[in-house]
Design a protein around this motif. Structure first.
Motif, mmCIF file in Angstrom:
data_model
loop_
_atom_site.group_PDB
_atom_site.id
_atom_site.type_symbol
_atom_site.label_atom_id
_atom_site.label_comp_id
_atom_site.label_asym_id
_atom_site.label_seq_id
_atom_site.Cartn_x
_atom_site.Cartn_y
_atom_site.Cartn_z
ATOM 1 N N ARG A 94 0.307 -0.621 -0.018
ATOM 2 C CA ARG A 94 -0.042 -0.279 -0.095
ATOM 3 C C ARG A 94 1.060 1.093 -0.818
ATOM 4 N NH1 ARG A 94 -4.811 -0.483 4.621
ATOM 5 N NH2 ARG A 94 -6.528 -1.411 3.009
ATOM 6 N N PHE A 108 0.615 5.410 0.630
ATOM 7 C CA PHE A 108 0.078 6.778 0.629
ATOM 8 C C PHE A 108 0.239 7.351 0.825
ATOM 9 C CE2 PHE A 108 -0.123 3.018 4.260
ATOM 10 C CZ PHE A 108 -1.512 2.875 4.088
ATOM 11 N N GLY A 129 -6.441 11.810 1.854
ATOM 12 C CA GLY A 129 -5.228 11.407 0.799
ATOM 13 C C GLY A 129 -5.550 10.428 0.462
ATOM 14 N N LYS A 130 -4.346 10.135 -0.308
ATOM 15 C CA LYS A 130 -5.536 8.569 -1.560
ATOM 16 C C LYS A 130 -4.431 6.966 -0.450
ATOM 17 C CE LYS A 130 -2.705 10.444 -5.080
ATOM 18 N NZ LYS A 130 -2.461 10.728 -6.575
ATOM 19 N N ALA A 131 -5.238 5.904 -0.908
ATOM 20 C CA ALA A 131 -4.322 5.117 -0.485
ATOM 21 C C ALA A 131 -4.450 3.944 -1.628
ATOM 22 C CB ALA A 131 -5.098 4.565 0.364
ATOM 23 N N VAL A 132 -3.212 4.006 -2.512
ATOM 24 C CA VAL A 132 -2.953 2.769 -3.153
ATOM 25 C C VAL A 132 -2.803 1.676 -3.258
ATOM 26 C CG1 VAL A 132 -2.082 2.437 -6.046
ATOM 27 C CG2 VAL A 132 -2.274 5.298 -5.302
ATOM 28 N N GLU A 133 -3.510 0.546 -3.313
ATOM 29 C CA GLU A 133 -3.290 -0.849 -2.658
ATOM 30 C C GLU A 133 -2.428 -1.828 -4.097
ATOM 31 O OE1 GLU A 133 -7.010 -3.174 -1.320
ATOM 32 O OE2 GLU A 133 -7.293 -1.043 -1.218
ATOM 33 N N LEU A 134 -1.775 -1.959 -4.174
ATOM 34 C CA LEU A 134 -0.376 -2.772 -4.855
ATOM 35 C C LEU A 134 -0.080 -4.306 -5.366
ATOM 36 C CD1 LEU A 134 1.584 0.041 -4.488
ATOM 37 C CD2 LEU A 134 0.668 -0.090 -6.792
ATOM 38 N N GLU A 135 -0.103 -5.093 -5.777
ATOM 39 C CA GLU A 135 0.451 -5.965 -5.899
ATOM 40 C C GLU A 135 0.845 -6.405 -7.192
ATOM 41 O OE1 GLU A 135 -3.932 -8.694 -4.918
ATOM 42 O OE2 GLU A 135 -2.463 -9.160 -6.307
ATOM 43 N N LEU A 167 2.662 8.306 -8.035
ATOM 44 C CA LEU A 167 1.808 8.636 -7.843
ATOM 45 C C LEU A 167 1.398 9.506 -7.041
ATOM 46 C CD1 LEU A 167 1.888 4.716 -5.999
ATOM 47 C CD2 LEU A 167 0.654 5.266 -7.796
ATOM 48 N N ASP A 220 4.112 7.154 1.292
ATOM 49 C CA ASP A 220 4.129 5.846 2.797
ATOM 50 C C ASP A 220 4.477 5.018 1.493
ATOM 51 O OD1 ASP A 220 5.512 5.416 4.374
ATOM 52 O OD2 ASP A 220 3.637 5.158 5.502
ATOM 53 N N LYS A 249 -1.363 -5.517 -10.190
ATOM 54 C CA LYS A 249 -2.688 -4.693 -9.329
ATOM 55 C C LYS A 249 -2.930 -3.632 -9.275
ATOM 56 C CE LYS A 249 -6.359 -4.621 -6.142
ATOM 57 N NZ LYS A 249 -6.355 -5.271 -4.991
ATOM 58 N N ARG A 251 -5.272 -0.292 -7.426
ATOM 59 C CA ARG A 251 -6.296 0.240 -7.298
ATOM 60 C C ARG A 251 -5.922 1.509 -7.009
ATOM 61 N NH1 ARG A 251 -11.170 -2.485 -9.349
ATOM 62 N NH2 ARG A 251 -12.295 -1.437 -7.476
ATOM 63 N N GLY A 283 -7.340 4.075 -3.469
ATOM 64 C CA GLY A 283 -8.935 4.218 -3.015
ATOM 65 C C GLY A 283 -8.661 5.420 -2.218
ATOM 66 N N ALA A 330 -7.840 7.489 1.429
ATOM 67 C CA ALA A 330 -7.165 7.479 2.820
ATOM 68 C C ALA A 330 -7.285 8.978 4.307
ATOM 69 C CB ALA A 330 -5.704 6.960 3.432
#
Lengths: 90, 90
Positions: A7, A9, A42-48, A69, A78, B38, B40, B42, B44
């Protein structure tokens, strides 16, 4: 190659105004939420990401966060690498 | 009254398309970031709230998240109360 979940932030620097957050804080007061001292969005970007090891995953994600980002003029970021799901076939 | 720090993560439901995330993932490929499976995007939301105890803080923040921060038709939310900074004068 193992798959890393992460993730990022992205938050506005403390010196930067957050009008959307201020509007939400005012709306929260009208909704009846009491005691709110601070609200910043803020933004939370979830990644794999597939990488050979955590260090490589971290390097790739740091590049991504710095270059794409976050806007370093107004934002901090972060990175948290959350978990590893090994897909290697033993 | 103690001051509680919290974070609310608002993410698109898995069935909902994320065109901004897809565009960012495509741009990451052009930047040279490899192995991304991935991405995505979101929200925070960072919060500070005064409340008599953690339960009251949680109740207020759940109300806020459900009614204001997330759109329950397309988004999930998740609340984390991070720390307590007691301001009580003994």
């Amino acid at each position: 190659m193992p798959l890393f979940k992460a993730r990022v932030f992205v938050s506005l620097r403390p010196s930067v105004l957050d009008p959307a957050g201020e509007a939400t804080r005012a709306a929260a007061g009208r909704l009846g939420v009491k005691g709110l001292e601070k609200l910043r969005i803020g933004k939370a970007v979830e990644l794999e990401i597939n990488a050979s090891d955590e260090e490589q995953a971290r390097n790739q994600l740091e590049l991504l966060s710095e270059q794409l980002l976050a806007n370093p003029v107004i934002e901090n970021w972060d990175l948290e690498i959350e978990s590893v799901n090994s897909r290697k076939i033993a």
